[in-house]
Design a protein around this motif. Structure first.
Motif, PDB file in Angstrom:
ATOM      1  N   ALA A  76       0.807  -1.228   0.000  1.00  0.00           N
ATOM      2  CA  ALA A  76       0.000   0.000   0.000  1.00  0.00           C
ATOM      3  C   ALA A  76       0.837   1.273   0.000  1.00  0.00           C
ATOM      4  CB  ALA A  76      -0.941  -0.002   1.200  1.00  0.00           C
ATOM      5  N   ALA A  77       2.076   1.206   0.429  1.00  0.00           N
ATOM      6  CA  ALA A  77       2.916   2.408   0.459  1.00  0.00           C
ATOM      7  C   ALA A  77       3.535   2.717  -0.897  1.00  0.00           C
ATOM      8  CB  ALA A  77       4.013   2.249   1.504  1.00  0.00           C
ATOM      9  N   SER A  78       3.488   1.770  -1.813  1.00  0.00           N
ATOM     10  CA  SER A  78       4.107   1.999  -3.124  1.00  0.00           C
ATOM     11  C   SER A  78       3.176   2.810  -4.027  1.00  0.00           C
ATOM     12  CB  SER A  78       4.444   0.661  -3.788  1.00  0.00           C
ATOM     13  OG  SER A  78       3.254   0.043  -4.248  1.00  0.00           O
ATOM     14  N   PRO A  79       3.747   3.555  -4.971  1.00  0.00           N
ATOM     15  CA  PRO A  79       2.914   4.318  -5.909  1.00  0.00           C
ATOM     16  C   PRO A  79       2.009   3.420  -6.760  1.00  0.00           C
ATOM     17  CG  PRO A  79       5.191   5.077  -5.984  1.00  0.00           C
ATOM     18  CD  PRO A  79       5.162   3.845  -5.133  1.00  0.00           C
ATOM     19  N   ALA A  80       2.432   2.187  -7.000  1.00  0.00           N
ATOM     20  CA  ALA A  80       1.635   1.275  -7.822  1.00  0.00           C
ATOM     21  C   ALA A  80       0.327   0.889  -7.136  1.00  0.00           C
ATOM     22  CB  ALA A  80       2.444   0.020  -8.136  1.00  0.00           C
ATOM     23  N   ALA A  81       0.287   0.974  -5.811  1.00  0.00           N
ATOM     24  CA  ALA A  81      -0.927   0.594  -5.075  1.00  0.00           C
ATOM     25  C   ALA A  81      -2.098   1.499  -5.419  1.00  0.00           C
ATOM     26  CB  ALA A  81      -0.672   0.608  -3.576  1.00  0.00           C
ATOM     27  N   LEU A  82      -1.818   2.761  -5.671  1.00  0.00           N
ATOM     28  CA  LEU A  82      -2.885   3.684  -6.053  1.00  0.00           C
ATOM     29  C   LEU A  82      -3.486   3.279  -7.393  1.00  0.00           C
ATOM     30  CD1 LEU A  82      -4.338   6.189  -5.044  1.00  0.00           C
ATOM     31  CD2 LEU A  82      -2.668   7.570  -6.280  1.00  0.00           C
ATOM     32  N   TRP A  83      -2.640   2.885  -8.325  1.00  0.00           N
ATOM     33  CA  TRP A  83      -3.128   2.428  -9.627  1.00  0.00           C
ATOM     34  C   TRP A  83      -3.845   1.080  -9.501  1.00  0.00           C
ATOM     35  CZ3 TRP A  83      -3.645   5.782 -13.263  1.00  0.00           C
ATOM     36  CH2 TRP A  83      -2.842   6.920 -13.247  1.00  0.00           C
ATOM     37  N   ALA A  84      -3.379   0.239  -8.604  1.00  0.00           N
ATOM     38  CA  ALA A  84      -4.063  -1.040  -8.363  1.00  0.00           C
ATOM     39  C   ALA A  84      -5.462  -0.794  -7.832  1.00  0.00           C
ATOM     40  CB  ALA A  84      -3.260  -1.900  -7.391  1.00  0.00           C
ATOM     41  N   ALA A  85      -5.578   0.160  -6.920  1.00  0.00           N
ATOM     42  CA  ALA A  85      -6.902   0.498  -6.372  1.00  0.00           C
ATOM     43  C   ALA A  85      -7.816   1.004  -7.474  1.00  0.00           C
ATOM     44  CB  ALA A  85      -6.759   1.555  -5.271  1.00  0.00           C
ATOM     45  N   GLY A  86      -7.300   1.880  -8.312  1.00  0.00           N
ATOM     46  CA  GLY A  86      -8.101   2.390  -9.428  1.00  0.00           C
ATOM     47  C   GLY A  86      -8.528   1.283 -10.368  1.00  0.00           C
ATOM     48  N   GLY A  87      -7.606   0.383 -10.650  1.00  0.00           N
ATOM     49  CA  GLY A  87      -7.926  -0.748 -11.525  1.00  0.00           C
ATOM     50  C   GLY A  87      -8.964  -1.681 -10.931  1.00  0.00           C
ATOM     51  N   MET A  88      -8.984  -1.776  -9.615  1.00  0.00           N
ATOM     52  CA  MET A  88      -9.983  -2.627  -8.958  1.00  0.00           C
ATOM     53  C   MET A  88     -11.330  -1.920  -8.844  1.00  0.00           C
ATOM     54  SD  MET A  88      -7.587  -4.163  -5.918  1.00  0.00           S
ATOM     55  CE  MET A  88      -8.848  -5.142  -5.124  1.00  0.00           C
ATOM     56  N   LEU A  89     -11.301  -0.597  -8.677  1.00  0.00           N
ATOM     57  CA  LEU A  89     -12.547   0.143  -8.464  1.00  0.00           C
ATOM     58  C   LEU A  89     -13.376   0.308  -9.729  1.00  0.00           C
ATOM     59  CD1 LEU A  89     -11.359   2.848  -5.942  1.00  0.00           C
ATOM     60  CD2 LEU A  89     -12.974   0.997  -5.530  1.00  0.00           C
ATOM     61  N   ILE A  90     -12.743   0.332 -10.876  1.00  0.00           N
ATOM     62  CA  ILE A  90     -13.496   0.503 -12.123  1.00  0.00           C
ATOM     63  C   ILE A  90     -14.451  -0.667 -12.363  1.00  0.00           C
ATOM     64  CG2 ILE A  90     -13.292   0.639 -14.642  1.00  0.00           C
ATOM     65  CD1 ILE A  90     -10.762   2.382 -14.120  1.00  0.00           C
ATOM     66  N   PRO A  91     -13.982  -1.924 -12.389  1.00  0.00           N
ATOM     67  CA  PRO A  91     -14.940  -3.023 -12.590  1.00  0.00           C
ATOM     68  C   PRO A  91     -15.923  -3.176 -11.432  1.00  0.00           C
ATOM     69  CG  PRO A  91     -12.731  -3.898 -12.222  1.00  0.00           C
ATOM     70  CD  PRO A  91     -12.600  -2.416 -12.343  1.00  0.00           C
TER      71      PRO A  91
END
Length: 139
Positions: free
Chosen positions: A31-46
């Motif tokens: 969760a502390a990595s910058p990629a986690a924000l993009w992972a959250a976005g990728g999960m929230l869209i579907p």
């Protein structure tokens, strides 16, 4: 069970399943990595699209099956139930807002802030919907 109560049940179940999956599947150790924000976005869209589809299909099916109840005007009881549920949902919003402010000053990673805000909104909505179902069942 009234049409409005059925819609509330569908919303409650859809949100519990969708956001239960989201919060369990989110990569918390990263969760502390910058990629986690993009992972959250990728999960929230579907997830968002799924909730919209489920709610639309369920509402359409229930509207077709209960045509007489669809156009019943909201009465004083419905307005009171709506007001009470919305009133209860205010408190988790306040607590979540203060927690978010605290995390901003603690320089929490953006993915943690996003998930706190999301959890705050989800908990508020679940409390609102759950209390309205409880009030419909009680009255």
């Amino acid at each position: 069970m009234s049409f409005r109560e059925k819609i509330h049940w569908v919303a409650l179940i859809a949100m519990l399943l969708a956001f239960g999956w989201y919060f369990l599947a989110f990569p918390w150790r990263d969760a502390a990595s910058p990629a986690a924000l993009w992972a959250a976005g990728g999960m929230l869209i579907p997830l968002t699209i799924g909730i919209i589809v489920v709610m639309t299909v369920a509402t359409a099916i229930m509207a077709i099956r209960n045509r007489s109840e669809v156009h019943i005007a909201e009465d004083e009881r419905d307005r009171t139930i709506h007001w009470y549920g919305t009133h209860l949902a205010y408190y988790p919003m306040v607590v979540g807002t203060w927690a978010g402010i605290g995390l901003i000053f603690a320089e929490a990673p953006p993915a943690i802030l996003l998930n706190l805000l999301l959890a705050m909104v989800v908990m508020s909505e679940l409390l609102r919907i759950g209390s309205q179902i409880w009030l419909y069942r009680r009255s």
